[in-house]
Scaffold this motif. Structure first.
Motif, short mmCIF file in Angstrom:
data_model
loop_
_atom_site.label_atom_id
_atom_site.label_comp_id
_atom_site.label_asym_id
_atom_site.label_seq_id
_atom_site.Cartn_x
_atom_site.Cartn_y
_atom_site.Cartn_z
N GLU A 59 -13.50 -7.00 -9.39
CA GLU A 59 -13.07 -7.68 -8.17
C GLU A 59 -12.90 -9.18 -8.42
O GLU A 59 -11.98 -9.80 -7.88
N THR B 30 -9.40 -11.20 -7.90
CA THR B 30 -9.30 -12.40 -7.06
C THR B 30 -8.72 -13.57 -7.83
O THR B 30 -7.80 -14.25 -7.34
N HIS C 272 -1.32 -4.38 -6.26
CA HIS C 272 -2.69 -3.96 -6.55
C HIS C 272 -2.80 -2.45 -6.59
O HIS C 272 -2.28 -1.77 -5.70
N ILE D 214 0.25 -7.65 -1.29
CA ILE D 214 -0.51 -8.43 -0.31
C ILE D 214 0.43 -9.35 0.45
O ILE D 214 1.35 -9.90 -0.11
N GLY E 247 -12.31 2.98 1.84
CA GLY E 247 -11.55 2.38 0.74
C GLY E 247 -10.87 3.42 -0.12
O GLY E 247 -9.73 3.24 -0.56
N ILE F 25 -7.52 1.31 -0.95
CA ILE F 25 -7.60 -0.16 -0.98
C ILE F 25 -8.86 -0.65 -1.68
O ILE F 25 -9.14 -1.84 -1.70
N THR G 102 -14.97 -2.63 -0.35
CA THR G 102 -15.23 -4.02 -0.01
C THR G 102 -16.50 -4.09 0.84
O THR G 102 -16.88 -3.12 1.49
N GLN H 81 -15.65 -8.68 4.04
CA GLN H 81 -14.29 -8.70 3.52
C GLN H 81 -13.41 -7.54 4.00
O GLN H 81 -12.21 -7.55 3.78
N LYS I 113 -10.37 -8.42 6.31
CA LYS I 113 -9.38 -9.16 5.53
C LYS I 113 -8.59 -8.22 4.62
O LYS I 113 -7.37 -8.32 4.51
N ARG I 114 -9.27 -7.28 3.99
CA ARG I 114 -8.59 -6.33 3.09
C ARG I 114 -7.64 -5.43 3.88
O ARG I 114 -6.53 -5.16 3.45
N MET J 250 -4.67 -7.64 4.64
CA MET J 250 -3.92 -7.96 3.42
C MET J 250 -3.02 -6.82 2.99
O MET J 250 -1.90 -7.04 2.55
N PHE J 251 -3.53 -5.60 3.10
CA PHE J 251 -2.76 -4.45 2.63
C PHE J 251 -2.00 -3.74 3.74
O PHE J 251 -1.56 -2.61 3.60
#
Length: 185
Positions: free
Chosen positions: A62, A66, A77, A113, A145, A150, A153, A157, A160-161, A164-165
């Motif tokens: 991870e 990042t 990703h 992203i 996940g 994805i 996390t 987070q 946000k993930r 983002m996806f």
């Protein structure tokens, strides 16, 4: 299966295993201390062919993901669930331990992203489905996940993930309903 993008992996064993599964070129970061020379190579690959970041499902992986995604915008990703990356005869975890089938599946489900996507998922949804705090929250986040492809996390987070996806509220709820049903069985 031929992958046109260059795949960023952690080391030589990852490259060997990727090449067992697909026809692709890789760039190896050689650990979590990603140097500027490696970032320059990844930037060049992104400009010419595109990049897929495919690191191990652990903390160092991870960290690399990042560093690379912040240094080289626009990377795609791919995620491998931890249970598909476990070594058979040791405590190791990584892309190098995955089966060719699991690697191909992860590479079929790549994400790009975006920072401009707006979601209708709310923090209250995360609480409602037991993903933040409380007993079993970590296990549910792990399963979520995996289902959404994805990666895992932590609670801070997760939202946000999801954003983002570009996970829609419908995709989120459908995955959570399956997870709840599996828990009841």
């Amino acid at each position: 299966m031929i992958i046109k993008e260059v795949i960023v992996v952690e080391g030589r064993d990852d490259t060997v295993n990727i090449k067992r599964a697909v026809e692709a070129d890789t760039i190896e970061t050689n650990g979590s201390a990603v140097n500027e020379d490696t970032i320059t190579k990844i930037r060049h690959a992104q400009e010419k062919r595109g990049v897929i970041i495919f690191t191990d499902p652990d903390s160092p992986g991870e960290r690399i993901r990042t560093i690379v995604s912040q240094s080289v915008p626009g990377c795609k990703h791919a995620f491998l669930p931890k249970e598909q990356a476990l070594a058979k005869h040791s405590k190791g975890v990584g892309v190098e331990h995955a089966t060719p089938e699991d690697i191909r599946e992860a590479l079929k489900s790549v994400y790009s992203i975006t920072d401009t996507y707006e979601t209708t998922i709310e923090q209250a949804d995360l609480v409602r489905y037991g993903l933040l705090g409380g007993k079993g929250a970590k296990a549910r986040r792990e399963r979520l996940g995996t289902k959404l492809k994805i990666g895992y996390t932590n609670g801070k987070q997760l939202y946000k993930r999801l954003v983002m996806f570009q996970i829609t509220r419908e995709e989120f709820i459908a995955a959570m309903e399956v997870i709840i049903q599996e828990e009841e069985e």
